[in-house]
Design a protein around this motif. Structure first.
Motif, mmCIF file in Angstrom:
data_model
loop_
_atom_site.group_PDB
_atom_site.id
_atom_site.type_symbol
_atom_site.label_atom_id
_atom_site.label_comp_id
_atom_site.label_asym_id
_atom_site.label_seq_id
_atom_site.Cartn_x
_atom_site.Cartn_y
_atom_site.Cartn_z
ATOM 1 N N THR A 181 0.832 -1.204 0.000
ATOM 2 C CA THR A 181 0.000 0.000 0.000
ATOM 3 C C THR A 181 0.866 1.253 0.000
ATOM 4 O OG1 THR A 181 -1.733 -1.166 1.229
ATOM 5 C CG2 THR A 181 -1.813 1.235 1.215
ATOM 6 N N LYS A 182 1.925 1.252 0.808
ATOM 7 C CA LYS A 182 2.838 2.394 0.835
ATOM 8 C C LYS A 182 3.445 2.647 -0.548
ATOM 9 C CE LYS A 182 4.272 1.826 5.672
ATOM 10 N NZ LYS A 182 5.423 1.490 6.554
ATOM 11 N N GLN A 183 3.797 1.556 -1.225
ATOM 12 C CA GLN A 183 4.396 1.692 -2.554
ATOM 13 C C GLN A 183 3.398 2.291 -3.540
ATOM 14 O OE1 GLN A 183 7.818 0.900 -3.257
ATOM 15 N NE2 GLN A 183 7.183 2.280 -4.909
ATOM 16 N N LEU A 184 2.137 1.893 -3.439
ATOM 17 C CA LEU A 184 1.091 2.471 -4.298
ATOM 18 C C LEU A 184 0.971 3.973 -4.063
ATOM 19 C CD1 LEU A 184 -1.769 -0.200 -4.087
ATOM 20 C CD2 LEU A 184 -0.344 0.323 -6.070
ATOM 21 N N ILE A 185 1.043 4.376 -2.804
ATOM 22 C CA ILE A 185 0.933 5.797 -2.458
ATOM 23 C C ILE A 185 2.130 6.567 -3.004
ATOM 24 C CG2 ILE A 185 0.860 7.458 -0.556
ATOM 25 C CD1 ILE A 185 -0.526 5.191 1.073
ATOM 26 N N VAL A 186 3.322 6.013 -2.795
ATOM 27 C CA VAL A 186 4.540 6.658 -3.289
ATOM 28 C C VAL A 186 4.476 6.834 -4.804
ATOM 29 C CG1 VAL A 186 7.026 6.355 -3.636
ATOM 30 C CG2 VAL A 186 6.016 5.940 -1.388
ATOM 31 N N ASP A 187 4.037 5.779 -5.500
ATOM 32 C CA ASP A 187 3.964 5.825 -6.964
ATOM 33 C C ASP A 187 2.935 6.836 -7.465
ATOM 34 O OD1 ASP A 187 5.886 3.874 -7.064
ATOM 35 O OD2 ASP A 187 4.470 2.219 -7.348
ATOM 36 N N ALA A 188 1.935 7.172 -6.638
ATOM 37 C CA ALA A 188 0.887 8.103 -7.042
ATOM 38 C C ALA A 188 1.313 9.560 -6.902
ATOM 39 C CB ALA A 188 -0.377 7.857 -6.214
ATOM 40 N N LEU A 189 2.425 9.814 -6.192
ATOM 41 C CA LEU A 189 2.876 11.184 -5.940
ATOM 42 C C LEU A 189 3.877 11.639 -6.999
ATOM 43 C CD1 LEU A 189 3.615 10.820 -2.103
ATOM 44 C CD2 LEU A 189 1.538 11.738 -3.150
#
Length: 276
Positions: free
Chosen positions: A102-110
């Motif tokens: 989930t953290k990786q998904l958030i990072v990739d969205a920024l």
């Protein structure tokens, strides 16, 4: 008969000379009139030029005053944002609720990573003495010094909102990203690689490092915005799973709970996150 002939000739001479003299007088009067008009027109032109210069100086002065007011407003907003920053226990709670995936998904969205290969920061985010105006002003982004022609890339997927010349930023590209983020890339060379309305992917070349607009040398001015708030781009340059917590602590204008929910919903994984 000779005396009469001479008399007629003398009269004719006098008449001709009188006509010539009269013509000269008329020409002098007309010339003086038009010379006077020309001087008056020139005077009015100079007066108009002087007025336009004073008007432009007044406009520039008002713009500087407006920029100073905007800086004070943004400074106040920054202070307000700091005052309402989330507590460390809240960040810990958020982090505990997120899986690594989930953290990786958030990072990739920024907006993430450097916008150019040059990583030499010549001016940081925040207040500084402006190199041209020589007054203390708020710097809304980060400047990267580099060689003319260095490729500039988008730091996230998005739609090109602006791609044109701006008096201050020079050749400028503004990209609108998901979830309320925007990035801006200023002082580039004239030949931009995108136009308004283009869809760009992260890593796509959008232009080349230049020296346009109000600039003292070749560099890229890079900004990150969230809704209407300017953010310090520094923490977005190297954001990853290891320094994810630092990003949460540093960006007080972002309501992370809502943003994370939105990102998870976008990926159909909202059920994985249970926050406050």
């Amino acid at each position: 008969m000779e005396r009469c002939y001479f008399k007629d000739k003398k009269q004719a001479y006098i008449i001709v000379m009188s006509v010539i003299a009269f013509t000269f007088v008329i020409v002098a009067i007309v010339s003086a009139f038009y010379t006077s008009k020309a001087k008056e027109i020139k005077y009015q032109q100079q007066k108009l030029i002087s007025y336009n210069q004073k008007l432009q100086q007044h406009i520039d002065l008002k713009k500087e005053e407006y920029d100073a007011i905007q800086d004070k407003i943004e400074d106040l907003e920054t202070l307000i944002g700091q005052n309402r920053s989330i507590q460390k226990r809240d960040i810990a709670k958020i982090l505990n609720a997120l899986s690594t995936q989930t953290k990786q998904l958030i990072v990739d969205a920024l907006p993430q990573g450097y916008p150019c290969s040059s990583k030499r920061i010549t001016s940081k985010f925040g207040y500084r003495v402006h190199p041209i105006y020589k007054s203390r002003r708020f710097h809304h982004g980060i400047d990267f010094g580099g060689k003319m022609g260095t490729p500039i890339v988008a730091t996230a997927d998005g739609i090109v909102e602006f791609a044109d010349f701006d008096k201050g930023y020079g050749n400028l590209v503004v990209i609108s990203h998901n979830f309320g983020f925007k990035t801006a890339y200023g002082h580039m060379q004239k030949k931009l690689q995108v136009v308004r309305g283009d869809f760009v992917k992260k890593g796509d070349v959008i232009g080349y490092l230049g020296n346009s607009g109000i600039s003292t040398g070749p560099h890229l001015h890079y900004e990150v915005k969230y809704i209407k708030n300017v953010l310090d781009p520094y923490h977005f340059l190297t954001v990853d799973l290891e320094n994810f917590e630092k990003l949460l602590n540093a960006q007080n204008h972002i309501v992370w709970e809502s943003l994370i929910h939105a990102i998870m919903h976008q990926y159909g994984s909202a059920r994985l996150v249970k926050l406050l």
